[in-house]
Write an enzyme that holds these catalytic residues in place. Structure first.
Site, PDB file in Angstrom:
ATOM      1  CE1 TYR B 123       3.298   1.089   5.106  1.00  0.00           C
ATOM      2  CE2 TYR B 123       4.873   0.292   3.546  1.00  0.00           C
ATOM      3  CZ  TYR B 123       3.736   0.269   4.039  1.00  0.00           C
ATOM      4  OH  TYR B 123       2.891  -0.562   3.560  1.00  0.00           O
ATOM      5  CG  ASP B 238      -4.173   1.379  -2.963  1.00  0.00           C
ATOM      6  OD1 ASP B 238      -5.426   1.912  -3.288  1.00  0.00           O
ATOM      7  OD2 ASP B 238      -3.268   2.209  -2.646  1.00  0.00           O
TER       8      ASP B 238
END
Lengths: 87, 376
Positions: B123, B238
């Site tokens: 991020y 994931d």
């Protein structure tokens, strides 16, 4: 021994799957135009879970998702007998 | 009781429950009580990726061209995901490692948390590219009311379990007073807190990410913010794996394949677990409302997003033995699937088709015929 099995879906559609062709149950359902649920197509997300009401399946890839009794993961199995599923 | 980093008692991990048994001593995987966790570790490690491998430089140009409402959608989702992964990057370790009792699950928890830290770093990678100074975005995460509402629900079950585990590990079972409040600590209570915590984490991994995933992939469908979308695809892959692990834990308990007391607790707290899930679904719908308050984006609106949340929630709830509570049985956003298929995940720009890294792959099977046309 013949690897060709009948798959009955939701008690109405019936398709024939040749388990020796290497196509998964999910692919067979897609080819029949049934729009099954899926995400990972790799046995680890569980999105392709269908109810297995009769018959047996064989897993061609080791699934990582928990398979609750009476369910199967369409993306990584092939029929091992004539089967009935609900999706 | 008090935690030891190396339990000196001789224990048989094959006879230990997943949690609240003897603490793990030797990290051995030659024998496993629940071998699925070892398989999850292998799968997760094969998925290893680094945010820096994904080129996000074109996203800056795309971002400038977005409308204000689209910018709001994009940035708000990143904030929310940053919150989720900030929590997930530490909490499984802090809450679950002190009480885990089998080595394969202990290592899975560590692997799981580690991957959440990769997500957090990604991020920053995305935001650093979009803004010269992304501080304002990060700082808003602890101020923004909409995000705060979610943060509370996400962290409270973890915090409760952590606090009671600490009391138990320092004082043992009993009634303890801390800062004027009385706390009853016994094994049953601890296990109940664990059960609720795992259900809350399961709901988080199951539905909380999907509103933002849908927005990201809706941008990608318009060939916008594609670097970001590549990263989010890796994250989604994931998260699917993490979800499977919490579903495994819950199902192992429900089917009595682990601690028999957890089976009782799973039945006793079934309604509460259901409520945790339904609250998460409701919050995600409210989040969709918040995202689209300034206007929607091409290809996606609040209603479709809410339908997608219901569709996903049905699937996830059936996976842990609840009846599907929503009518939405068909996928309202069919294009989502192509971003969620693991084989289509692009690990690095030059690797379009492979799912996992095969590092140092060597063909070790050489037969005499392979050297047949070799002459001296």
């Amino acid at each position: 021994m013949s690897q060709v099995f009948k798959v009955k879906v939701n008690g109405q559609h019936e398709l024939t799957v040749d388990a020796s062709q290497g196509n998964t149950l999910l692919e067979a359902l897609e080819q029949a135009g049934l729009e099954p649920h899926y995400h990972c197509r790799n046995g680890f997300c569980g999105a392709c879970r269908v109810q297995l009401t009769a018959g047996d399946v064989t897993y061609i890839n080791d699934p990582l998702a928990f398979i609750r009794p009476g369910d199967c993961l369409a993306c990584c199995c092939v029929p091992a007998s004539d089967i009935e599923i609900n999706q | 009781m008090s935690y030891s980093t190396f339990n000196k008692n001789q224990i048989n991990p094959l006879k230990e429950p997943m949690f609240f048994g003897n603490s793990v001593n030797v990290a051995r995987y030659d024998q496993q009580k629940h071998s699925v966790f070892e398989k999850l570790i292998e799968k997760q490690i094969s998925f290893f990726w680094r945010p820096e491998e994904v080129d996000v430089s074109r996203d800056r140009v795309d971002f400038q061209a977005l409308t204000e409402s689209e910018k709001h959608i994009f940035i708000s989702n990143l904030k929310y995901q940053t919150l989720l992964d900030s929590v997930q990057g530490r909490s499984p370790n802090i809450a679950l490692l002190p009480i885990v009792s089998i080595p394969e699950l202990e290592t899975w928890i560590e692997t799981w948390s580690f991957f959440e830290t990769i997500h957090s770093r990604s991020y920053t990678h995305i935001l650093r590219n979009l803004f010269t100074d992304p501080s304002e975005v990060f700082e808003d995460i602890v101020i923004n009311e909409e995000i705060q509402k979610r943060a509370n629900d996400i962290s409270k079950y973890y915090d409760d379990l952590i606090f009671y585990t600490q009391l138990w590990q320092t004082h043992g079972e009993g009634e303890w007073e801390v800062d004027g409040a009385k706390h009853i600590v016994n094994m049953r209570e601890l296990k109940k807190k664990l059960f609720l915590c795992i259900n809350s984490v399961n709901a988080l991994e199951a539905v909380r990410f999907y509103v933002s995933f849908a927005c990201t992939f809706a941008f990608a469908e318009r060939d916008l913010m594609e670097g970001n979308s590549k990263i989010i695809r890796l994250i989604a892959r994931d998260e699917n794996l993490h979800l499977v692990s919490t579903q495994q834990i819950i199902n192992l308990w429900q089917y009595g394949q682990d601690d028999p007391e957890m089976k009782e607790i799973a039945e006793e707290l079934r309604e509460e677990a259901l409520q945790i899930f339904m609250n998460a679904v409701e919050q995600e719908k409210q989040w969709a409302h918040y995202l689209f308050r300034n206007g929607s984006m091409i290809g996606l609106n609040e209603e479709m997003l809410c339908q997608y949340v219901e569709y996903i929630a049905n699937m996830r709830m059936e996976a842990i033995g609840f009846d599907a509570p929503f009518k939405q049985r068909s996928n309202p956003l069919p294009w989502m699937n192509k971003y969620l298929v693991s084989d289509n995940v692009q690990v690095a720009p030059q690797e379009a088709e492979i799912t996992s890294y095969l590092v140092g792959q060597i063909d070790s099977e050489v037969s005499a015929s392979d050297l047949g046309d070799f002459e001296l």
